[in-house]
Design an enzyme around this catalytic site. Structure first.
Site, PDB file in Angstrom:
ATOM      1  N   ARG A   1       3.028   0.839   3.386  1.00  0.00           N
ATOM      2  CA  ARG A   1       3.552  -0.434   3.892  1.00  0.00           C
ATOM      3  C   ARG A   1       3.848  -1.384   2.742  1.00  0.00           C
ATOM      4  O   ARG A   1       3.250  -1.297   1.661  1.00  0.00           O
ATOM      5  CB  ARG A   1       2.590  -1.088   4.863  1.00  0.00           C
ATOM      6  CG  ARG A   1       1.334  -1.677   4.284  1.00  0.00           C
ATOM      7  CD  ARG A   1       0.467  -2.345   5.341  1.00  0.00           C
ATOM      8  NE  ARG A   1       0.098  -1.413   6.393  1.00  0.00           N
ATOM      9  CZ  ARG A   1       0.664  -1.388   7.607  1.00  0.00           C
ATOM     10  NH1 ARG A   1       1.591  -2.265   7.924  1.00  0.00           N
ATOM     11  NH2 ARG A   1       0.287  -0.503   8.498  1.00  0.00           N
TER      12      ARG A   1
ATOM     13  N   GLY B   1      -7.291   5.794  -9.317  1.00  0.00           N
ATOM     14  CA  GLY B   1      -7.365   4.485  -8.673  1.00  0.00           C
ATOM     15  C   GLY B   1      -8.018   4.604  -7.308  1.00  0.00           C
ATOM     16  O   GLY B   1      -8.759   5.551  -7.029  1.00  0.00           O
ATOM     17  N   LYS B   2      -7.712   3.658  -6.442  1.00  0.00           N
ATOM     18  CA  LYS B   2      -8.370   3.626  -5.124  1.00  0.00           C
ATOM     19  C   LYS B   2      -8.028   4.849  -4.284  1.00  0.00           C
ATOM     20  O   LYS B   2      -8.890   5.427  -3.638  1.00  0.00           O
ATOM     21  CB  LYS B   2      -7.986   2.343  -4.385  1.00  0.00           C
ATOM     22  CG  LYS B   2      -8.614   1.108  -5.010  1.00  0.00           C
ATOM     23  CD  LYS B   2      -8.323  -0.142  -4.216  1.00  0.00           C
ATOM     24  CE  LYS B   2      -9.021  -1.348  -4.840  1.00  0.00           C
ATOM     25  NZ  LYS B   2      -8.739  -2.596  -4.121  1.00  0.00           N
TER      26      LYS B   2
ATOM     27  N   HIS C   1      -0.071  -9.631  14.308  1.00  0.00           N
ATOM     28  CA  HIS C   1       0.123  -8.401  13.537  1.00  0.00           C
ATOM     29  C   HIS C   1      -0.922  -8.297  12.416  1.00  0.00           C
ATOM     30  O   HIS C   1      -1.527  -7.240  12.214  1.00  0.00           O
ATOM     31  CB  HIS C   1       1.525  -8.357  12.931  1.00  0.00           C
ATOM     32  CG  HIS C   1       1.679  -7.293  11.886  1.00  0.00           C
ATOM     33  ND1 HIS C   1       1.781  -5.948  12.197  1.00  0.00           N
ATOM     34  CD2 HIS C   1       1.670  -7.364  10.524  1.00  0.00           C
ATOM     35  CE1 HIS C   1       1.859  -5.243  11.080  1.00  0.00           C
ATOM     36  NE2 HIS C   1       1.787  -6.067  10.054  1.00  0.00           N
TER      37      HIS C   1
ATOM     38  N   GLN D   1      -7.752  -3.871   1.048  1.00  0.00           N
ATOM     39  CA  GLN D   1      -6.443  -4.219   0.497  1.00  0.00           C
ATOM     40  C   GLN D   1      -6.032  -5.643   0.892  1.00  0.00           C
ATOM     41  O   GLN D   1      -5.409  -6.360   0.110  1.00  0.00           O
ATOM     42  CB  GLN D   1      -5.410  -3.190   0.976  1.00  0.00           C
ATOM     43  CG  GLN D   1      -5.611  -1.827   0.325  1.00  0.00           C
ATOM     44  CD  GLN D   1      -4.960  -0.682   1.107  1.00  0.00           C
ATOM     45  OE1 GLN D   1      -4.632  -0.813   2.286  1.00  0.00           O
ATOM     46  NE2 GLN D   1      -4.788   0.459   0.448  1.00  0.00           N
TER      47      GLN D   1
ATOM     48  N   THR E   1       0.863  -1.177   0.000  1.00  0.00           N
ATOM     49  CA  THR E   1       0.000   0.000   0.000  1.00  0.00           C
ATOM     50  C   THR E   1       0.902   1.230   0.000  1.00  0.00           C
ATOM     51  O   THR E   1       2.126   1.112  -0.083  1.00  0.00           O
ATOM     52  CB  THR E   1      -0.917   0.023   1.242  1.00  0.00           C
ATOM     53  OG1 THR E   1      -0.128   0.326   2.403  1.00  0.00           O
ATOM     54  CG2 THR E   1      -1.610  -1.325   1.446  1.00  0.00           C
ATOM     55  N   CYS E   2       0.285   2.392   0.132  1.00  0.00           N
ATOM     56  CA  CYS E   2       1.078   3.623   0.088  1.00  0.00           C
ATOM     57  C   CYS E   2       1.999   3.765   1.290  1.00  0.00           C
ATOM     58  O   CYS E   2       2.984   4.509   1.228  1.00  0.00           O
ATOM     59  CB  CYS E   2       0.161   4.839  -0.020  1.00  0.00           C
ATOM     60  SG  CYS E   2      -0.932   5.054   1.398  1.00  0.00           S
TER      61      CYS E   2
ATOM     62  N   GLU F   1      -9.024   3.248   9.816  1.00  0.00           N
ATOM     63  CA  GLU F   1      -9.408   3.455   8.414  1.00  0.00           C
ATOM     64  C   GLU F   1      -9.833   2.125   7.788  1.00  0.00           C
ATOM     65  O   GLU F   1      -9.354   1.057   8.149  1.00  0.00           O
ATOM     66  CB  GLU F   1      -8.259   4.115   7.633  1.00  0.00           C
ATOM     67  CG  GLU F   1      -6.931   3.387   7.709  1.00  0.00           C
ATOM     68  CD  GLU F   1      -6.713   2.455   6.535  1.00  0.00           C
ATOM     69  OE1 GLU F   1      -7.570   2.406   5.639  1.00  0.00           O
ATOM     70  OE2 GLU F   1      -5.683   1.761   6.521  1.00  0.00           O
TER      71      GLU F   1
END
Length: 398
Positions: free
Chosen positions: A48, A171-172, A79, A100, A45-46, A94
């Site tokens: 991680r 996109g998302k 985790h 995701q 993701t943006c 969030e």
């Protein structure tokens, strides 16, 4: 062994994350050369990049590096459950991370990379994420990365109502930005995307306009706010490009928010006077959000702990699934054969075959109910002697 290797916003800034994300691919290739990897799955993701592996064995000491957090078994699974619950996100609670995780699971199954272990773990993770959001208020009124990006722009311009906003990427993440902008009643919203059809769809939702990517220079000339969230592997807005395109009278008033990873906007752009923000600048907003949700986070932690117990039990059951499968297959084959023989001997049953069929199913099910229950309990309690005996008794002989 279940292994989680990750780099995220907790351990790295955007610059280090960009580099480490690439190194993670290299590390994965090293692992599969050294060890037999049964299953694997990645999440990017943006903020991680994570890798989940199922291996027979692995010397973690040989993998330890300052670039990544490496955890195994219970810690790795805990985790993931915390991650799906929104507890590991930069913006606590969030919802995007849950989607995701679902996407990562589907992709891994489609590519044939995940098997029973990862599918069990990720199915549980999705379930836990849903339960946490249902039973707590951790995501009530929560920010997204997109709305946090808009808040950064407002921190400079104040009310955006009379401002022209350019969104790069449909996109998302671009969609999250768009949702946050809907209620701002902006002067103009322009959406640019390499796939023009996606830009058109998003622009229509916003009451804005879509442009082809080759018209980006024109849109930049009079934009007040630029929010970029593409999946490009390299910067799309550079110092040289902006210097040549945007008039000096506009550039000092421009706000740019880059929420892409890797970054869309070159760091040197700030030398032109542009007020440039990236993912690292969201941390202040994230900390405020975290404090508001401390109580809900505690409740979510309890749910994660309870569900972790159930997950470990399910994984133990997987260990005896081959034996249970053999029992069920063998019993079903015998039941079918003997039932068919009985039907032939009884002749015309006047449509009562289903009664006999159902009866034999119930008999077989009840005969083996306690056997299967005891095998699962033996697995939960690590009673190896019972499992070995059961394997000898029930497994098919070649």
């Amino acid at each position: 062994m279940i292994l989680n290797i990750r780099v995220d916003h907790k351990t790295a800034d955007i610059s280090k994350m960009e580099k480490s994300s690439q190194k993670l691919d290299v590390l994965f290739n090293t692992i599969i050369e050294r060890y037999p990897v049964n299953e694997h799955l990645n999440i990017k993701t943006c903020n991680r990049a994570e890798l989940y592996l199922v291996l027979e064995e692995c010397d973690i000491e040989n993998l330890i590096t300052n670039d990544f957090v490496i955890e195994s078994d219970d810690n790795a699974m805990t985790h993931l459950l915390r991650l799906s619950s929104g507890l590991e996100s930069m913006i606590i609670g969030e919802d995007q991370i849950l989607g995701q995780i679902k996407d990562a699971k589907k992709r891994s199954i489609k590519e044939g990379c995940s098997g029973p272990v990862l599918q069990t773990i990720f199915t549980k993770a999705v379930h836990v994420g849903q339960v946490v959001r249902k039973k707590t208020k951790i995501n009530e009124g929560s920010l997204s990365i997109g709305s946090a990006a808009v808040e950064l722009a407002e921190s400079v311009h104040g009310d955006l109502r009379c401002k022209k906003v350019l969104i790069i990427g449909a996109g998302k993440m671009g969609t999250l930005v768009a949702k946050a902008l809907v209620e701002k009643k902006l002067k103009a919203i322009v959406v640019a995307n390499r796939t023009h059809d996606k830009a058109v769809v998003l622009a229509k939702e916003l009451g804005g306009s879509a442009i082809h990517f080759d018209k980006l220079d024109e849109a930049l000339m009079d934009a007040d706010v630029v929010i970029s969230a593409t999946g490009a592997p390299h910067p799309i807005l550079t110092y040289e490009k902006l210097k040549d395109v945007v008039p000096d009278c506009n550039i000092s008033k421009m706000v740019m928010v880059d929420i892409a990873n890797p970054r869309d906007i070159e760091e040197d752009v700030s030398k032109l006077g542009v007020k440039l923000f990236n993912i690292d600048d969201l941390r202040g907003i994230a900390n405020r959000s975290r404090k508001m949700r401390e109580t809900e986070a505690c409740d979510a932690e309890k749910i994660v702990a309870d569900e972790m117990v159930l997950l470990k039990r399910s994984l133990k059951h997987l260990e005896v699934e081959p034996i249970i499968s053999d029992i069920r297959i063998t019993a079903e084959n015998i039941r079918l054969n003997e039932t068919q023989k009985a039907f032939k001997m009884l002749g015309d049953m006047n449509g009562n075959e289903k009664i006999v069929d159902d009866l034999t199913k119930v008999v077989v099910e009840r005969l083996f109910f306690n056997v299967i229950k005891n095998l699962k309990e033996a697995a939960e309690n690590d009673e190896k002697n019972i499992l070995e005996a059961a394997e000898t008794i029930f497994s098919k002989k070649s």
